[in-house]
Design a protein around this motif. Structure first.
Motif, PDB file in Angstrom:
ATOM      1  N   UNK A   5      11.886  67.619  67.118  1.00 54.02           N
ATOM      2  CA  UNK A   5      11.273  66.762  66.099  1.00 54.02           C
ATOM      3  C   UNK A   5      11.329  65.300  66.534  1.00 54.02           C
ATOM      4  N   UNK A   6      12.472  64.897  67.083  1.00 51.99           N
ATOM      5  CA  UNK A   6      12.613  63.516  67.554  1.00 51.99           C
ATOM      6  C   UNK A   6      11.658  63.246  68.702  1.00 51.99           C
ATOM      7  N   UNK A   7      11.545  64.199  69.619  1.00 56.47           N
ATOM      8  CA  UNK A   7      10.655  64.013  70.763  1.00 56.47           C
ATOM      9  C   UNK A   7       9.193  63.937  70.320  1.00 56.47           C
ATOM     10  N   UNK A   8       8.846  64.703  69.276  1.00 53.10           N
ATOM     11  CA  UNK A   8       7.466  64.700  68.776  1.00 53.10           C
ATOM     12  C   UNK A   8       7.052  63.307  68.305  1.00 53.10           C
ATOM     13  N   UNK A  40       3.260  51.156  63.943  1.00 47.75           N
ATOM     14  CA  UNK A  40       3.539  52.456  64.578  1.00 47.75           C
ATOM     15  C   UNK A  40       4.861  52.391  65.335  1.00 47.75           C
ATOM     16  N   UNK A  41       5.089  51.301  66.059  1.00 50.03           N
ATOM     17  CA  UNK A  41       6.301  51.187  66.868  1.00 50.03           C
ATOM     18  C   UNK A  41       7.557  51.192  66.002  1.00 50.03           C
ATOM     19  N   UNK A  42       7.568  50.370  64.938  1.00 53.50           N
ATOM     20  CA  UNK A  42       8.805  50.265  64.153  1.00 53.50           C
ATOM     21  C   UNK A  42       9.026  51.480  63.264  1.00 53.50           C
ATOM     22  N   UNK A  43       7.953  52.075  62.736  1.00 54.12           N
ATOM     23  CA  UNK A  43       8.160  53.294  61.945  1.00 54.12           C
ATOM     24  C   UNK A  43       8.617  54.439  62.850  1.00 54.12           C
ATOM     25  N   UNK A  44       8.109  54.471  64.080  1.00 51.91           N
ATOM     26  CA  UNK A  44       8.580  55.483  65.032  1.00 51.91           C
ATOM     27  C   UNK A  44      10.052  55.240  65.368  1.00 51.91           C
ATOM     28  N   UNK A  45      10.444  53.987  65.460  1.00 53.34           N
ATOM     29  CA  UNK A  45      11.849  53.649  65.727  1.00 53.34           C
ATOM     30  C   UNK A  45      12.739  54.177  64.607  1.00 53.34           C
ATOM     31  N   UNK A  46      12.320  53.930  63.365  1.00 53.25           N
ATOM     32  CA  UNK A  46      13.101  54.409  62.228  1.00 53.25           C
ATOM     33  C   UNK A  46      13.156  55.932  62.220  1.00 53.25           C
ATOM     34  N   UNK A  78       6.469  58.904  55.730  1.00 54.37           N
ATOM     35  CA  UNK A  78       6.277  60.240  55.163  1.00 54.37           C
ATOM     36  C   UNK A  78       5.489  61.115  56.130  1.00 54.37           C
ATOM     37  N   UNK A  79       4.470  60.513  56.757  1.00 56.73           N
ATOM     38  CA  UNK A  79       3.680  61.262  57.726  1.00 56.73           C
ATOM     39  C   UNK A  79       4.486  61.707  58.931  1.00 56.73           C
ATOM     40  N   UNK A  80       5.553  60.962  59.240  1.00 56.65           N
ATOM     41  CA  UNK A  80       6.425  61.321  60.361  1.00 56.65           C
ATOM     42  C   UNK A  80       7.548  62.266  59.927  1.00 56.65           C
TER      43      UNK A  80
END
Length: 692
Positions: A5-8, A40-46, A78-80
């Motif tokens: 999930x993290x890698x996705x 995208x970058x910061x939400x992916x970071x979270x 939520x989408x992530x």
């Protein structure tokens, strides 16, 4: 959650975004250029931090500057697959803490928050027998706000204002300081606070009550701050109190988009972050995914130190157009915008941006005359508007009576009729038009919901609206957006018109120091980078009815190779003729067929009112249109960039026999004469020979 999930989360990120996402702990500053995918970058970071087990989602506080941005961040998380992260504005986060801790820290019920300062300012001014008009009241309210975010009391404000020559509404520093004191007294007597007090009081409680600060720091261990270039001293102070001794904070910002110094904001916090936090990681996002290379090239030239790298395919070249006066500019822009609509661009994907709100009225009038739908952005939030609140009450009341006998869209329109809705847009602009656009957006949202969710009824519409209201996710209004450059920050459109690109507007006359001029440059840069595909810049050589005294904005001078010689100022040999053409354009003109006074720029251009039939040979006009189509296609630009319909009509009707006569037609100009003059005259000569 699993490692997979993290890698996705990381699969769609570019190398720089990947660096942001895979470093979820410790201090980080992300210098993110316009359109580089910072959200995208910061939400992916979270999300990566949560899924990899680095932290709990409920211990993360993401702070933004607008409710819309906070809503977008929550939606992306939520989408992530991440729930529980708090994404709020500074004020919303502080207000929640203030209301929770007030009873134990202060006692009693917390004060109410003023929606607007003006009424309290009116009362304070009245006590001091100061007569202030509406403009002065707004200036005073803004000065009070600046003083508070700068963490100044009325007394310390007096010292600072005297040193900097500050004041507001013709009040000197002493009078303004006294007015601030009385304003505070009025608020205290009413047991109300303003938005800046929310931050001040929250900071005060955290500073004076260690047990409260410890509780907040236990709750929130990791922070993300978006648009960090816009923080003011008060917001930075509150952030420091939230953090305590910890360094788990990621800040994201762009110094090139620092345009709010008048509110007390400063990019210094962003630029000094790496120095302040030892070992902080710095990541630069420069890959622009929003705009075409042509738009990005111009943006880099305007900024002078731009480093954005476009990732999209090539598009049309930006266009710079001059007009005789403000009215002609408004009508010309309305005409080109109408052409864009005719070519299939959605109205909601077009924006007209300006420096000052006073420029809006002429544009509204021109768009209404052209039959182009529009909405004005920058006022109240959508769900805070009185007509929207009233409509929601009516829609909730209709849930019980919805028996399914009418389609959802039709039923919604029937209900909205009780709020003043009519199927047809009003002919006038201003507040009446804005109210109609708000209700129309609700009606269209009902249509969209019915189309995407078969069987949806009124209860589903109300649920969707309540969710959107919570996230401040306003429905799309199908109209061209009119907005100031400040209000447009953070938004984007397929086609953008930047009007008023002249000295005195960009930079504005009030920019009287080098620092303020550079902020005006950044403001134009923000405007340019709002465009995804098409960019049309324009300026007027005079006020409506005034003499030609303006010059093109100095910020466009580096872009002569992109926008043509006009970007560097009009050539000297063209100025005399230009003045004669402008004088002729201002002189009253009548329709050559019926003698009626011509009222619009398009009518004056062709010399005929819209009520009279064309006087050109249809075959000539079609030959010109076909030539324009081929020419535009070959150059990879929209047809109107070559010549607008009105200019083609004027050419067909006047039938110029040589270049001098062709240049006298409004819309041709010296550059277009050089590019297209021979082709146009050849078409006209062939048609004349054929007719003979």
């Amino acid at each position: 959650m699993s490692t997979s999930d993290a890698d996705r989360i990381l699969q769609s990120l570019d190398p720089e975004q990947l660096e942001v996402a895979t470093s979820p702990l410790g201090p980080m500053v992300v210098l993110a250029g316009a359109g580089t995918g910072k959200t995208r970058a910061v939400t992916s970071r979270i999300a990566y931090g949560v899924m990899s087990g680095a932290y709990s989602p409920r211990q993360v506080l993401a702070v933004t500057f607008t409710a819309r941005a906070a809503g977008e961040m929550r939606t992306r998380l939520r989408g992530l697959g991440v729930q529980g992260v708090q994404a709020r504005t500074f004020h919303a986060a502080a207000l929640r803490q203030l209301q929770f801790f007030w009873p134990q820290a202060v006692g009693g019920a917390p004060p109410n928050v003023l929606s607007h300062k003006v009424q309290a300012v009116v009362e304070a001014a009245g006590r001091l027998r100061l007569g202030l008009d509406r403009t002065a009241l707004r200036d005073v309210a803004a000065e009070i706000e600046w003083a508070k975010v700068s963490m100044l009391t009325p007394q310390t404000y007096l010292e600072r204002a005297r040193a900097e020559g500050r004041g507001a509404a013709d009040l000197d520093a002493t009078a303004m300081s006294r007015l601030m004191e009385v304003y505070h007294e009025v608020c205290g007597e009413r047991h109300v606070i303003d938005f800046e007090d929310v931050l001040l009081l929250t900071a005060g409680i955290l500073a004076e009550h260690p047990q409260v600060a410890a509780q907040v720091r236990e709750q929130y261990r990791h922070f993300v701050v978006d648009e960090y270039q816009d923080v003011n001293p008060l917001q930075q102070h509150l952030l420091d109190l939230w953090l305590g001794e910890r360094h788990d904070v990621c800040v994201v910002g762009d110094p090139a988009q620092s345009i709010y110094s008048f509110t007390g904001a400063s990019a210094d916090h962003l630029l000094a972050f790496a120095t302040r936090y030892s070992g902080a990681r710095t990541v630069r996002l420069v890959r622009n995914y929003r705009s075409t290379p042509q738009v990005i090239h111009l943006a880099n030239l305007v900024l002078g130190a731009g480093s954005l790298v476009a990732q999209r395919p090539a598009g049309p070249a930006p266009v710079l157009q001059s007009y005789p006066d403000d009215e002609a500019e408004a009508e010309g822009v309305a005409e080109v915008a109408r052409d864009a609509l005719a070519q299939g661009v959605s109205a909601s994907e077009i924006a007209i941006l300006f420096r000052t709100n006073s420029q809006s009225q002429a544009l509204e009038t021109a768009l209404a005359r052209a039959g182009v739908p529009y909405l004005v952005r920058g006022g109240e939030r959508f769900f805070s508007r009185a007509e929207v609140r009233n409509a929601l009450v009516l829609l909730r009341g209709a849930v019980r009576s919805d028996d399914g006998s009418k389609p959802l869209g039709e039923l919604t329109r029937d209900v909205l009729a009780g709020a003043g809705y009519a199927p047809e847009a009003p002919g006038q602009g201003g507040a009446v038009r804005e109210r109609w656009e708000s209700l129309q957006a609700l009606a269209v949202l009902a249509d969209d919901l019915a189309a995407s969710t078969p069987g949806a009824r009124m209860v589903d519409l109300v649920t969707e609206l309540e969710r959107r209201a919570q996230d401040q996710h306003a429905p799309t209004v199908e109209g061209i957006t009119l907005a100031s450059l400040h209000a447009a920050k953070g938004l984007e459109w397929d086609a953008v018109f930047l009007v008023g690109c002249s000295e005195g507007l960009l930079p504005i006359t009030l920019a009287d120091t080098p620092e303020r001029v550079e902020e005006e440059r950044r403001l134009l840069y923000v405007g340019v980078t709002r465009a995804r595909h098409r960019l049309h810049l324009s300026w007027a050589q005079s006020r409506s009815g005034g003499r030609s005294s303006r010059t093109v904005s100095r910020f466009l001078a580096p872009a002569v190779d992109v926008l043509g010689p006009a970007a560097g100022g009009r050539p000297a040999r063209a100025r005399a003729g230009g003045r004669r053409r402008q004088a002729a354009a201002k002189a009253p003109r009548t329709c050559r067929t019926c003698g009626t006074l011509l009222s619009t720029a398009a009518e004056r251009k062709v010399g005929r009112c819209t009520a009279c039939p064309p006087t050109y040979d249809p075959e000539v006009f079609e030959a010109l249109r076909e030539w324009r189509r081929r020419t535009a296609q070959g150059a990879g630009v929209p047809a109107y960039v070559v010549f607008t319909d009105a200019t083609l009509t004027a050419i067909a009707e006047t039938g110029p026999a040589d270049q001098a006569a062709l240049q006298r037609i409004s819309g041709v100009g010296e550059r277009k004469l050089d590019l297209y003059g021979e082709d146009v005259l050849a078409i006209l000569q062939r048609s004349t020979a054929g007719g003979a």
